[in-house]
Motif scaffolding. Structure first.
Motif, PDB file in Angstrom:
ATOM      1  N   TRP A 106       0.826  -1.289  -0.220  1.00  0.00           N
ATOM      2  CA  TRP A 106       0.139  -0.082  -0.122  1.00  0.00           C
ATOM      3  C   TRP A 106       0.933   1.417   0.134  1.00  0.00           C
ATOM      4  O   TRP A 106       0.546   2.392  -0.723  1.00  0.00           O
ATOM      5  CB  TRP A 106      -0.999  -0.028   1.330  1.00  0.00           C
ATOM      6  CG  TRP A 106      -1.868   1.176   1.559  1.00  0.00           C
ATOM      7  CD1 TRP A 106      -2.438   1.729   0.842  1.00  0.00           C
ATOM      8  CD2 TRP A 106      -2.064   2.118   2.803  1.00  0.00           C
ATOM      9  NE1 TRP A 106      -3.182   2.893   1.052  1.00  0.00           N
ATOM     10  CE2 TRP A 106      -2.646   3.068   2.453  1.00  0.00           C
ATOM     11  CE3 TRP A 106      -1.237   1.648   3.869  1.00  0.00           C
ATOM     12  CZ2 TRP A 106      -3.072   4.069   3.368  1.00  0.00           C
ATOM     13  CZ3 TRP A 106      -1.345   2.800   4.983  1.00  0.00           C
ATOM     14  CH2 TRP A 106      -2.291   3.793   4.808  1.00  0.00           C
ATOM     15  N   ARG A 107       2.069   1.246   1.029  1.00  0.00           N
ATOM     16  CA  ARG A 107       2.855   2.442   0.786  1.00  0.00           C
ATOM     17  C   ARG A 107       3.544   2.569  -0.392  1.00  0.00           C
ATOM     18  O   ARG A 107       3.942   3.710  -0.848  1.00  0.00           O
ATOM     19  CB  ARG A 107       3.974   2.095   2.013  1.00  0.00           C
ATOM     20  CG  ARG A 107       3.057   2.261   3.230  1.00  0.00           C
ATOM     21  CD  ARG A 107       4.191   2.344   4.641  1.00  0.00           C
ATOM     22  NE  ARG A 107       3.545   2.494   5.914  1.00  0.00           N
ATOM     23  CZ  ARG A 107       3.336   1.365   6.403  1.00  0.00           C
ATOM     24  NH1 ARG A 107       3.998   0.116   6.062  1.00  0.00           N
ATOM     25  NH2 ARG A 107       2.890   1.309   7.700  1.00  0.00           N
ATOM     26  N   ARG A 108       3.488   1.402  -1.298  1.00  0.00           N
ATOM     27  CA  ARG A 108       4.271   1.688  -2.507  1.00  0.00           C
ATOM     28  C   ARG A 108       3.310   2.504  -3.524  1.00  0.00           C
ATOM     29  O   ARG A 108       3.861   2.721  -4.815  1.00  0.00           O
ATOM     30  CB  ARG A 108       4.513   0.257  -2.952  1.00  0.00           C
ATOM     31  CG  ARG A 108       5.707  -0.185  -2.464  1.00  0.00           C
ATOM     32  CD  ARG A 108       6.261  -1.644  -3.081  1.00  0.00           C
ATOM     33  NE  ARG A 108       6.532  -1.623  -4.377  1.00  0.00           N
ATOM     34  CZ  ARG A 108       6.341  -2.585  -5.294  1.00  0.00           C
ATOM     35  NH1 ARG A 108       6.101  -3.766  -4.870  1.00  0.00           N
ATOM     36  NH2 ARG A 108       6.780  -2.401  -6.600  1.00  0.00           N
ATOM     37  N   GLY A 109       2.229   2.428  -3.097  1.00  0.00           N
ATOM     38  CA  GLY A 109       1.115   3.058  -4.023  1.00  0.00           C
ATOM     39  C   GLY A 109      -0.027   2.687  -4.540  1.00  0.00           C
ATOM     40  O   GLY A 109      -0.767   3.104  -5.430  1.00  0.00           O
ATOM     41  N   PHE A 110      -0.196   1.430  -4.050  1.00  0.00           N
ATOM     42  CA  PHE A 110      -1.306   0.497  -4.890  1.00  0.00           C
ATOM     43  C   PHE A 110      -2.464   0.786  -4.023  1.00  0.00           C
ATOM     44  O   PHE A 110      -2.448   0.935  -2.621  1.00  0.00           O
ATOM     45  CB  PHE A 110      -1.101  -0.988  -4.572  1.00  0.00           C
ATOM     46  CG  PHE A 110       0.202  -1.479  -5.645  1.00  0.00           C
ATOM     47  CD1 PHE A 110      -0.092  -1.670  -6.920  1.00  0.00           C
ATOM     48  CD2 PHE A 110       1.461  -1.609  -5.404  1.00  0.00           C
ATOM     49  CE1 PHE A 110       0.799  -1.892  -7.800  1.00  0.00           C
ATOM     50  CE2 PHE A 110       2.565  -1.968  -6.038  1.00  0.00           C
ATOM     51  CZ  PHE A 110       2.161  -2.153  -7.236  1.00  0.00           C
ATOM     52  N   ASP A 111      -3.754   0.877  -4.501  1.00  0.00           N
ATOM     53  CA  ASP A 111      -4.830   1.210  -3.892  1.00  0.00           C
ATOM     54  C   ASP A 111      -5.480  -0.286  -3.480  1.00  0.00           C
ATOM     55  O   ASP A 111      -6.235  -0.235  -2.460  1.00  0.00           O
ATOM     56  CB  ASP A 111      -5.930   1.831  -4.936  1.00  0.00           C
ATOM     57  CG  ASP A 111      -5.353   3.275  -5.104  1.00  0.00           C
ATOM     58  OD1 ASP A 111      -5.832   3.888  -4.171  1.00  0.00           O
ATOM     59  OD2 ASP A 111      -5.016   3.297  -6.117  1.00  0.00           O
ATOM     60  N   VAL A 112      -5.103  -1.371  -3.965  1.00  0.00           N
ATOM     61  CA  VAL A 112      -5.541  -2.633  -3.730  1.00  0.00           C
ATOM     62  C   VAL A 112      -4.666  -3.527  -3.809  1.00  0.00           C
ATOM     63  O   VAL A 112      -3.850  -3.810  -4.550  1.00  0.00           O
ATOM     64  CB  VAL A 112      -6.725  -2.980  -4.613  1.00  0.00           C
ATOM     65  CG1 VAL A 112      -7.503  -4.562  -4.212  1.00  0.00           C
ATOM     66  CG2 VAL A 112      -7.882  -2.035  -4.590  1.00  0.00           C
ATOM     67  N   VAL A 113      -4.545  -4.329  -2.541  1.00  0.00           N
ATOM     68  CA  VAL A 113      -3.682  -5.451  -2.567  1.00  0.00           C
ATOM     69  C   VAL A 113      -4.004  -6.661  -2.001  1.00  0.00           C
ATOM     70  O   VAL A 113      -4.683  -6.742  -1.024  1.00  0.00           O
ATOM     71  CB  VAL A 113      -2.421  -4.875  -1.248  1.00  0.00           C
ATOM     72  CG1 VAL A 113      -1.237  -6.008  -1.276  1.00  0.00           C
ATOM     73  CG2 VAL A 113      -1.805  -3.667  -1.372  1.00  0.00           C
ATOM     74  N   LEU A 114      -4.107  -7.574  -3.025  1.00  0.00           N
ATOM     75  CA  LEU A 114      -4.936  -8.539  -2.998  1.00  0.00           C
ATOM     76  C   LEU A 114      -4.098  -9.768  -2.087  1.00  0.00           C
ATOM     77  O   LEU A 114      -2.888  -9.975  -2.572  1.00  0.00           O
ATOM     78  CB  LEU A 114      -5.356  -9.286  -4.362  1.00  0.00           C
ATOM     79  CG  LEU A 114      -5.958  -8.277  -5.085  1.00  0.00           C
ATOM     80  CD1 LEU A 114      -6.379  -9.050  -6.569  1.00  0.00           C
ATOM     81  CD2 LEU A 114      -7.280  -7.952  -4.800  1.00  0.00           C
TER      82      LEU A 114
END
Length: 322
Positions: free
Chosen positions: A120-128
């Motif tokens: 998430w901190r890397r910029g992803f809105d969704v982490v599955l």
């Protein structure tokens, strides 16, 4: 990179946990989750526990847990609305910059939370969170789940990631988009996939259930699969157009054959057995097609009532946003 939180405040992350008759596993759930939360000092956590009309001592234990650990907040629903509704309630009440739904049975390891936050901190809105090893589940459940994903993704324009359950991280942007979807009959995996957003995947091994037993019987899983397919595809309706067309062509060919045979060989006494089989076969097809129509009409009927997805009886430790 993800924008920083104003005023230098640590990020608030909400963990949403539906509970239904999970009294035997609440203490273990807390003992497992607490050190993981404590190991992330740069993050503030709130754990939204949704009691979905439990009939055991789940609510009492959740309230006691909330008194011991202020990060745990309890939502009591007025009755059992089902997991999808309970999950929706928790997401609606969550105020974090990121939200992580997780089950209380510990089959999805909370230890993965740190990895979810890192992505998430890397910029992803969704982490599955994807299950790469499901040996903890029965052979029948693994087989039927795999079949469902294949069928659903084949006939639907919305692709639901295979072997990905509710366990994931969603940013506030994704949560706000999800909250705009108004339907009452909710297939959350499909809704999660429908909103889109930039996503990535983390693999993990699914654990055995820590306590209690699953609330999803074979019949409930079957109905859940029907809900998933009818929520995101009209292919079951369209297929009957082709079946009807094929039947009409075959009937015309057979009628032509009968006419030609009669002209060449004369009138023949028709067989009772073949006539009975034809009537039963076509009648069965008609009943099946009516049943498929009924599934969709039933969904329209339920949605037209505009009843709320859930009703909250009481909130404990959660600010009323109304």
């Amino acid at each position: 990179m993800r924008p920083t939180t104003p005023c230098g405040q640590p990020d608030l992350v909400s963990i949403v946990v539906p509970f239904f008759n999970e009294a035997d596993g609440i203490q273990l759930f807390h003992q497992t989750l607490r050190p993981i939360l404590d190991s992330q000092p740069q993050v503030r956590f709130e754990v939204i526990c949704v009691d979905d009309g439990s009939q055991d001592h789940t609510l009492e234990q959740l309230l006691a847990l909330s008194g011991l650990d202020g990060r745990f907040r309890v939502i009591e629903l007025s009755r059992n609305f089902g997991k999808e509704a309970a999950l929706t309630a928790g997401i609606d009440m969550a105020s974090g910059e990121a939200v992580i739904p997780i089950d209380a049975d510990l089959q999805d390891p909370p230890e993965l939370i740190a990895a979810l936050l890192a992505e998430w901190r890397r910029g992803f809105d969704v982490v599955l969170a994807r299950r790469v090893d499901r040996t903890a589940d029965s052979f029948l459940k693994r087989t039927t789940a795999s079949l469902f994903y294949k069928v659903h993704n084949q006939i639907s324009t919305i692709q639901v990631p295979q072997d990905v359950g509710d366990y994931r991280l969603m940013s506030r942007n994704a949560i706000e988009a999800l909250k705009q979807l108004p339907e009452n009959q909710r297939f959350m995996k499909g809704l999660f996939a429908w909103i889109g957003f930039r996503s990535t995947t983390i693999d993990y091994v699914r654990h055995t259930r820590a306590s209690g037993k699953t609330k999803f019987s074979g019949w409930r899983l079957w109905n859940f699969a029907i809900d998933g397919i009818t929520s995101f595809s009209t292919a079951p309706l369209k297929v009957w157009t082709y079946i009807g067309g094929a039947g009409a062509v075959l009937s015309l060919c057979y009628a032509s054959f009968i006419v030609l045979r009669t002209l060449i060989l004369g009138v023949d006494v028709p067989g009772f057995a073949s006539l009975l089989v034809a009537i039963l076969f076509l009648g069965s097809l008609q009943l099946i097609s009516i049943g498929v129509l009924g599934e969709y009409i039933g969904r329209i009927y339920l949605e037209s009532k505009q009843r709320p997805t859930y009703i909250v009886r009481q909130r404990y430790g959660v600010a009323d946003e109304s």
